[in-house]
Design an enzyme around this catalytic site. Structure first.
Site, PDB file in Angstrom:
ATOM      1  CB  THR A 135      25.700  -8.588  -8.916  1.00 55.93           C
ATOM      2  OG1 THR A 135      25.391  -8.226  -7.582  1.00 55.93           O
ATOM      3  CG2 THR A 135      24.386  -8.627  -9.700  1.00 55.93           C
ATOM      4  CG  ASP A 136      26.105 -10.268  -3.728  1.00 54.71           C
ATOM      5  OD1 ASP A 136      25.766  -9.255  -4.367  1.00 54.71           O
ATOM      6  OD2 ASP A 136      26.571 -10.207  -2.565  1.00 54.71           O
ATOM      7  CD  GLU A 137      23.166  -5.584  -5.584  1.00 58.06           C
ATOM      8  OE1 GLU A 137      22.097  -5.027  -5.857  1.00 58.06           O
ATOM      9  OE2 GLU A 137      24.229  -4.971  -5.372  1.00 58.06           O
ATOM     10  CE1 TYR A 160      23.675  -4.041 -11.563  1.00 62.59           C
ATOM     11  CE2 TYR A 160      23.397  -4.634  -9.268  1.00 62.59           C
ATOM     12  CZ  TYR A 160      24.163  -4.626 -10.413  1.00 62.59           C
ATOM     13  OH  TYR A 160      25.412  -5.201 -10.409  1.00 62.59           O
ATOM     14  CE  LYS A 164      25.284  -7.970 -13.879  1.00 59.00           C
ATOM     15  NZ  LYS A 164      26.332  -7.709 -14.889  1.00 59.00           N
TER      16      LYS A 164
HETATM   17  P1  NAD Z   1      30.668   0.633 -13.523  1.00 56.03           P
HETATM   18  O1  NAD Z   1      29.323   1.262 -13.537  1.00 56.03           O
HETATM   19  O2  NAD Z   1      31.772   1.274 -12.741  1.00 56.03           O
HETATM   20  O3  NAD Z   1      31.206   0.462 -15.025  1.00 56.03           O
HETATM   21  C1  NAD Z   1      30.388   0.011 -16.061  1.00 56.03           C
HETATM   22  C2  NAD Z   1      31.136   0.232 -17.373  1.00 56.03           C
HETATM   23  O4  NAD Z   1      30.308  -0.244 -18.445  1.00 56.03           O
HETATM   24  C3  NAD Z   1      31.438   1.711 -17.679  1.00 56.03           C
HETATM   25  O5  NAD Z   1      32.764   1.842 -18.144  1.00 56.03           O
HETATM   26  C4  NAD Z   1      30.438   2.068 -18.772  1.00 56.03           C
HETATM   27  O6  NAD Z   1      30.895   3.084 -19.635  1.00 56.03           O
HETATM   28  C5  NAD Z   1      30.278   0.734 -19.473  1.00 56.03           C
HETATM   29  N1  NAD Z   1      28.986   0.625 -20.177  1.00 56.03           N
HETATM   30  C6  NAD Z   1      27.750   0.881 -19.680  1.00 56.03           C
HETATM   31  N2  NAD Z   1      26.813   0.694 -20.636  1.00 56.03           N
HETATM   32  C7  NAD Z   1      27.473   0.291 -21.749  1.00 56.03           C
HETATM   33  C8  NAD Z   1      27.067  -0.059 -23.057  1.00 56.03           C
HETATM   34  N3  NAD Z   1      25.763  -0.036 -23.421  1.00 56.03           N
HETATM   35  N4  NAD Z   1      28.014  -0.444 -23.950  1.00 56.03           N
HETATM   36  C9  NAD Z   1      29.319  -0.474 -23.595  1.00 56.03           C
HETATM   37  N5  NAD Z   1      29.766  -0.118 -22.390  1.00 56.03           N
HETATM   38  C10 NAD Z   1      28.863   0.251 -21.467  1.00 56.03           C
HETATM   39  O7  NAD Z   1      30.404  -0.859 -13.039  1.00 56.03           O
HETATM   40  P2  NAD Z   1      31.290  -1.799 -12.093  1.00 56.03           P
HETATM   41  O8  NAD Z   1      30.960  -1.518 -10.690  1.00 56.03           O
HETATM   42  O9  NAD Z   1      32.694  -1.768 -12.549  1.00 56.03           O
HETATM   43  O10 NAD Z   1      30.644  -3.218 -12.450  1.00 56.03           O
HETATM   44  C11 NAD Z   1      31.121  -3.970 -13.558  1.00 56.03           C
HETATM   45  C12 NAD Z   1      30.355  -5.266 -13.633  1.00 56.03           C
HETATM   46  O11 NAD Z   1      30.498  -6.008 -12.431  1.00 56.03           O
HETATM   47  C13 NAD Z   1      28.851  -5.073 -13.846  1.00 56.03           C
HETATM   48  O12 NAD Z   1      28.404  -6.050 -14.743  1.00 56.03           O
HETATM   49  C14 NAD Z   1      28.263  -5.291 -12.452  1.00 56.03           C
HETATM   50  O13 NAD Z   1      26.949  -5.779 -12.543  1.00 56.03           O
HETATM   51  C15 NAD Z   1      29.223  -6.315 -11.894  1.00 56.03           C
HETATM   52  N6  NAD Z   1      29.373  -6.309 -10.425  1.00 56.03           N
HETATM   53  C16 NAD Z   1      29.649  -5.139  -9.764  1.00 56.03           C
HETATM   54  C17 NAD Z   1      29.831  -5.167  -8.372  1.00 56.03           C
HETATM   55  C18 NAD Z   1      30.186  -3.919  -7.604  1.00 56.03           C
HETATM   56  O14 NAD Z   1      30.272  -3.958  -6.371  1.00 56.03           O
HETATM   57  N7  NAD Z   1      30.449  -2.793  -8.259  1.00 56.03           N
HETATM   58  C19 NAD Z   1      29.727  -6.380  -7.677  1.00 56.03           C
HETATM   59  C20 NAD Z   1      29.445  -7.547  -8.404  1.00 56.03           C
HETATM   60  C21 NAD Z   1      29.277  -7.507  -9.772  1.00 56.03           C
HETATM   61  P1  TYD Z   2      25.666   0.643  -2.898  1.00 56.53           P
HETATM   62  O1  TYD Z   2      27.104   1.037  -2.799  1.00 56.53           O
HETATM   63  O2  TYD Z   2      24.744   1.445  -3.734  1.00 56.53           O
HETATM   64  O3  TYD Z   2      25.658  -0.890  -3.326  1.00 56.53           O
HETATM   65  P2  TYD Z   2      24.401  -1.950  -3.398  1.00 56.53           P
HETATM   66  O4  TYD Z   2      23.145  -1.251  -3.151  1.00 56.53           O
HETATM   67  O5  TYD Z   2      24.516  -2.441  -4.795  1.00 56.53           O
HETATM   68  O6  TYD Z   2      24.721  -2.976  -2.363  1.00 56.53           O
HETATM   69  O7  TYD Z   2      25.062   0.634  -1.440  1.00 56.53           O
HETATM   70  C1  TYD Z   2      25.615  -0.170  -0.390  1.00 56.53           C
HETATM   71  C2  TYD Z   2      24.711  -0.037   0.823  1.00 56.53           C
HETATM   72  O8  TYD Z   2      24.777   1.313   1.305  1.00 56.53           O
HETATM   73  C3  TYD Z   2      23.256  -0.295   0.529  1.00 56.53           C
HETATM   74  O9  TYD Z   2      22.666  -0.961   1.653  1.00 56.53           O
HETATM   75  C4  TYD Z   2      22.642   1.098   0.378  1.00 56.53           C
HETATM   76  C5  TYD Z   2      23.476   1.927   1.331  1.00 56.53           C
HETATM   77  N1  TYD Z   2      23.667   3.352   0.956  1.00 56.53           N
HETATM   78  C6  TYD Z   2      23.386   4.379   1.875  1.00 56.53           C
HETATM   79  O10 TYD Z   2      22.969   4.117   3.023  1.00 56.53           O
HETATM   80  N2  TYD Z   2      23.593   5.664   1.483  1.00 56.53           N
HETATM   81  C7  TYD Z   2      24.045   5.998   0.258  1.00 56.53           C
HETATM   82  O11 TYD Z   2      24.175   7.210  -0.049  1.00 56.53           O
HETATM   83  C8  TYD Z   2      24.350   4.938  -0.674  1.00 56.53           C
HETATM   84  C9  TYD Z   2      24.857   5.241  -2.057  1.00 56.53           C
HETATM   85  C10 TYD Z   2      24.149   3.633  -0.275  1.00 56.53           C
END
Ligand code: NAD
Ligand code: TYD
Length: 354
Positions: A135-137, A160, A164
């Site tokens: 992630t960019d975070e 988080y 990561k």
């Molecule tokens: P998500 O929370 O929707 O899905 C995570 C998946 O991992 C689930 O299916 C869960 O069952 C599985 N999981 C969790 N713990 C596990 C374990 N111990 N063993 C096996 N499986 C396990 O997450 P997402 O949003 O799809 O993100 C996927 C990846 O992409 C993550 O690594 C996250 O850090 C990265 N990412 C997410 C975003 C975003 O905006 N969602 C952006 C950049 C990077």
């Molecule tokens: P989120 O979807 O949790 O992603 P991330 O924190 O990983 O970027 O949140 C996106 C933005 O929205 C973040 O600045 C937090 C804000 N947010 C709210 O204002 N209200 C909410 O209920 C949630 C879930 C997020």
């Protein structure tokens, strides 16, 4: 001899992004055997893959990546040529409530996979790849200007992002110390279908639909850079096949939005679709206590991926948001399944008791 040209483990394939990655790979590469390894936590849902789960090149293994013995059994069974690692605890608010769960899966789980990948790769040094999805975070928080590049120093600020960042460092350490072939990508915020409604966009869609308060943290001025999830999956496909070993690629949409502005757009799209009077849903907006340590702004410079590998986002944000809203409106059964049970408990802890 296997009928498949490659066997790829995708961890976390039942989650939001993982299910899009699996769908793309299984359909685009019928000669690849794709093995989804997922523990099916609250965020993992096999319904996300219903449309492809009968294809002959798709396999599912219910397993926890922290369980070394079980995961070793899977490496033995399938002799993976590559791992695309997405399994993680992924929600910042939950990481504030329960940081150790994040250290466990994101750090220990990644270490288990790296260790096994290394052990099997060292047997013959054959052409294998460990692709780590991050992630960019990990880069921390920006002020009003500037972008994260691949050279930006890591400065994670939530449990988080710290977990990561730790996993990214481990991946790099396995490359530098043992020579394990790895590649990492760091992506901005994703949106699209099948995202668990704890994240901003699906939570707001759900609450607008059910006319519940829209909880905006702080003043709503935090900025996120939103990318269509299918564009992320395409980027992973490109980097998996063409990325340079040992390198990092940033992925982002050049699509920055203040939370409050984004919520206004969502309200307007949904008022139209639901036949409500224009502006009525904005009356649901409530400014609530800010998230602890809330990062102000994320913005990705994805020029490396664009210049070197030719990837760019395909979809304009408003079109993507419309498609996303349509998906949630048409898939209320999915929403009802994932928001029953444990979700209610999380929602109460996060939004009602605060
Ligand atoms: P998500 O929370 O929707 O899905 C995570 C998946 O991992 C689930 O299916 C869960 O069952 C599985 N999981 C969790 N713990 C596990 C374990 N111990 N063993 C096996 N499986 C396990 O997450 P997402 O949003 O799809 O993100 C996927 C990846 O992409 C993550 O690594 C996250 O850090 C990265 N990412 C997410 C975003 C975003 O905006 N969602 C952006 C950049 C990077
Ligand atoms: P989120 O979807 O949790 O992603 P991330 O924190 O990983 O970027 O949140 C996106 C933005 O929205 C973040 O600045 C937090 C804000 N947010 C709210 O204002 N209200 C909410 O209920 C949630 C879930 C997020």
């Amino acid at each position: 001899m296997s009928a498949f040209s490659k066997t790829i483990a995708v961890t976390g394939g039942a989650g939001f992004i993982g299910s899009h990655v699996i769908r793309l790979f299984v359909k685009k590469y019928p000669d690849y055997r794709v093995v989804n390894i997922d523990a099916l936590t609250y965020a993992g849902n096999l319904e996300n893959l219903e449309d492809i789960d009968r294809l002959p090149n798709y396999f599912f293994e219910h397993a926890d990546i922290c369980d070394e013995q079980v995961i070793n059994g899977l490496y033995k069974k399938y002799a993976f040529d590559a791992v695309i690692h997405l399994a993680a605890e992924s929600h910042v608010d939950r990481s504030i409530m329960d940081p150790l769960a994040f250290v466990r899966t994101n750090v220990l789980g990644t270490a288990v996979l790296l260790n096994l990948s290394r052990a099997y790769w060292e047997k013959d040094h054959s052409n294998k790849l460990f692709y780590h999805v991050s992630t960019d975070e990990v880069y921390g928080s920006l002020g009003d200007t500037g972008y994260f590049t691949e050279k930006t120093a890591y400065d994670p600020r939530s449990p988080y992002s710290a977990s990561k960042a730790s996993s990214d460092h481990l991946v790099k350490a396995y490359f530098h110390t043992y020579g394990l072939p790895v590649v990492i990508s760091n992506c901005s915020n994703n949106y699209g279908s099948h995202q668990f409604p704890e994240k901003l966009i699906p939570l707001m869609i759900n609450n607008i639909l059910t006319e519940k308060p829209l909880p905006v943290y702080g003043k709503g001025e935090n900025v996120r850079d939103w990318l269509w999830v299918e564009d992320h999956a395409r980027a992973i496909d490109t980097i998996f096949h063409e990325g340079k070993t040992g390198e990092t690629y940033n992925i982002g949409g050049h699509n920055e939005w203040k939370n409050i502005d984004l919520i206004h757009v969502l309200c307007s799209i949904m008022d139209k679709k639901l036949g409500r009077s224009e502006g009525s849903s904005t009356g649901l907006i409530r400014f609530v206590k800010d998230r602890s340590g809330h990062d102000l702004r994320y913005a990705i410079d994805a020029s490396r991926l664009n210049n070197e590998l030719g990837w760019k986002p395909s979809l304009q944000f408003e079109e993507g948001l419309e498609k996303t809203v349509d998906w949630y409106l048409q898939n209320q059964e999915w929403v009802n399944h994932v928001t029953s049970g444990q979700y209610q408990q999380f929602y109460t802890e996060q939004y009602i008791k605060r």
